[in-house]
Write an enzyme that holds these catalytic residues in place. Structure first.
Site, PDB file in Angstrom:
ATOM      1  N   THR A  38       0.843  -1.192   0.000  1.00  0.00           N
ATOM      2  CA  THR A  38       0.000   0.000   0.000  1.00  0.00           C
ATOM      3  C   THR A  38       0.881   1.246   0.000  1.00  0.00           C
ATOM      4  OG1 THR A  38      -1.704  -1.188   1.168  1.00  0.00           O
ATOM      5  CG2 THR A  38      -1.781   1.203   1.312  1.00  0.00           C
TER       6      THR A  38
ATOM      7  N   VAL B 184     -13.516  -5.375  -1.445  1.00  0.00           N
ATOM      8  CA  VAL B 184     -13.082  -3.985  -1.554  1.00  0.00           C
ATOM      9  C   VAL B 184     -12.600  -3.588  -0.165  1.00  0.00           C
ATOM     10  CG1 VAL B 184     -13.802  -1.615  -2.004  1.00  0.00           C
ATOM     11  CG2 VAL B 184     -14.735  -3.479  -3.396  1.00  0.00           C
ATOM     12  N   GLY B 185     -11.348  -3.194  -0.070  1.00  0.00           N
ATOM     13  CA  GLY B 185     -10.785  -2.832   1.233  1.00  0.00           C
ATOM     14  C   GLY B 185     -11.085  -1.387   1.581  1.00  0.00           C
TER      15      GLY B 185
ATOM     16  N   THR C 157      -2.997   2.526   6.123  1.00  0.00           N
ATOM     17  CA  THR C 157      -2.610   1.191   5.675  1.00  0.00           C
ATOM     18  C   THR C 157      -2.869   0.217   6.828  1.00  0.00           C
ATOM     19  OG1 THR C 157      -0.848  -0.209   4.799  1.00  0.00           O
ATOM     20  CG2 THR C 157      -0.184   1.500   6.350  1.00  0.00           C
ATOM     21  N   GLY C 158      -3.192  -0.995   6.502  1.00  0.00           N
ATOM     22  CA  GLY C 158      -3.431  -1.978   7.565  1.00  0.00           C
ATOM     23  C   GLY C 158      -4.612  -2.874   7.242  1.00  0.00           C
ATOM     24  N   HIS C 159      -5.134  -3.516   8.259  1.00  0.00           N
ATOM     25  CA  HIS C 159      -6.268  -4.438   8.091  1.00  0.00           C
ATOM     26  C   HIS C 159      -7.511  -3.644   7.719  1.00  0.00           C
ATOM     27  CE1 HIS C 159      -4.081  -7.311  11.030  1.00  0.00           C
ATOM     28  NE2 HIS C 159      -3.786  -7.599   9.789  1.00  0.00           N
ATOM     29  N   GLY C 160      -7.787  -3.585   6.435  1.00  0.00           N
ATOM     30  CA  GLY C 160      -8.844  -2.719   5.936  1.00  0.00           C
ATOM     31  C   GLY C 160     -10.197  -2.909   6.599  1.00  0.00           C
TER      32      GLY C 160
END
Ligand code: ASP
Length: 283
Positions: free
Chosen positions: A147, A176-177, A198-201
């Site tokens: 990302t 879709v994040g 950024t990260g666990h969407g």
């Protein structure tokens, strides 16, 4: 837009396209794994094929050894949180001995142990030779892409945010994040702040992270640093969402926060020369 209509639209604008196999690599099924340097072969010769391992929280969580035959992919999981019941192997026998994970195959015996900077491995061959070494992560062979986010404030005071991602390995088809969802992974409002995450969407969506930070500034009396800490360090950490944000506010203040061990980041202002960091706390 998402899915085939979005693809068709982008292609009509001349966007470059990659086939699905560009995104697939050996570790894709195990997104938490890192590819370690190849295991040296005793007496020289080509090293054993890449060894994958996951070392999380200083503890060996799982290992995957790519065998010499193309189909001989071996997964060993020892972390129930990651869906493995116990020391479970697909092709090889393994067992735990104190801190070691021991794998035996074809007369070879490999003992792994989590160590600072990588994974300690001790390989004994059927002929009795022993190779020892530290398997280090190979950042050059890690997941492609990742990302990328950017936030900016220009001299007129306009704020902007942009984020781009390949998402996660092994994600559900059609997922879709947070990255393209305005208010979750990306947000900018001249009255408050520009944010990229950024990260666990899934967690960033549930907690509308980017919009929530802007809302805290607009309707509360928190500073940008406090808002980031509340959302990223307190709220997301509590529910197990890992990640971070970059932010610049209406006054041009740059703040960055993450609840992971590190985040690759850089910043510059009209007064500060460009700086970059990967670990630690900053700016
Ligand atoms: N936030 C992205 C997603 O959930 C992934 C990432 O930032 O690494 O798709």
């Amino acid at each position: 837009m998402a899915g085939p209509a979005a693809d068709a639209h982008l292609l009509s604008l001349g966007a470059a396209e990659a086939t699905p196999d560009w995104f697939v690599h050996a570790g894709a099924a195990f997104p938490d794994l890192v590819l370690l340097a190849d295991l040296p072969r005793p007496g020289g010769g080509p090293p054993f094929a890449g060894a994958w391992a996951g070392v999380l929280g200083g503890r060996l969580n799982h290992a995957l050894i790519l065998g010499e035959e193309p189909e001989a992919v071996i997964a060993i999981g020892i972390n129930p949180d990651l869906g493995f019941e116990a020391a479970e192997t697909l092709r090889l026998r393994s067992r735990r001995l104190n801190d070691y994970l021991i794998v035996e195959t074809g007369g070879f015996r490999i003992a792994y142990r989590a160590a600072a900077g990588g994974l300690e491995a001790r390989l004994a061959t059927p002929a009795g030779e022993v190779v020892e070494g530290l398997l280090r992560p190979r950042p050059d062979l890690l997941r492609r892409g990742g990302t990328v986010g950017a936030v900016a404030r220009d001299r007129c005071g306009d704020l902007a945010a942009a984020s781009s991602t390949g998402g996660f390995g092994s994600k559900l088809s059609g997922r879709v994040g947070d990255t393209p969802l305005i208010g979750a992974g990306t947000y900018a409002d001249n009255r408050t702040v520009a944010i990229s995450t950024t990260g666990h969407g899934e967690y960033f969506i549930r907690h509308t992270v980017a919009a929530q930070i802007a809302g805290r500034l607009r309707f509360g009396d928190e500073t940008l640093a406090e808002a980031l800490r509340h959302v990223i360090v307190d709220e997301l950490s509590e529910v197990g969402g890992d990640g971070g944000v970059i932010a610049v506010d209406a006054s041009g203040r740059v703040e960055i926060a993450f609840n992971t061990d590190g985040m690759v980041r850089g910043w510059t202002t009209d007064r500060l020369p460009p700086q970059t960091m990967t670990g630690g706390h900053a700016p």
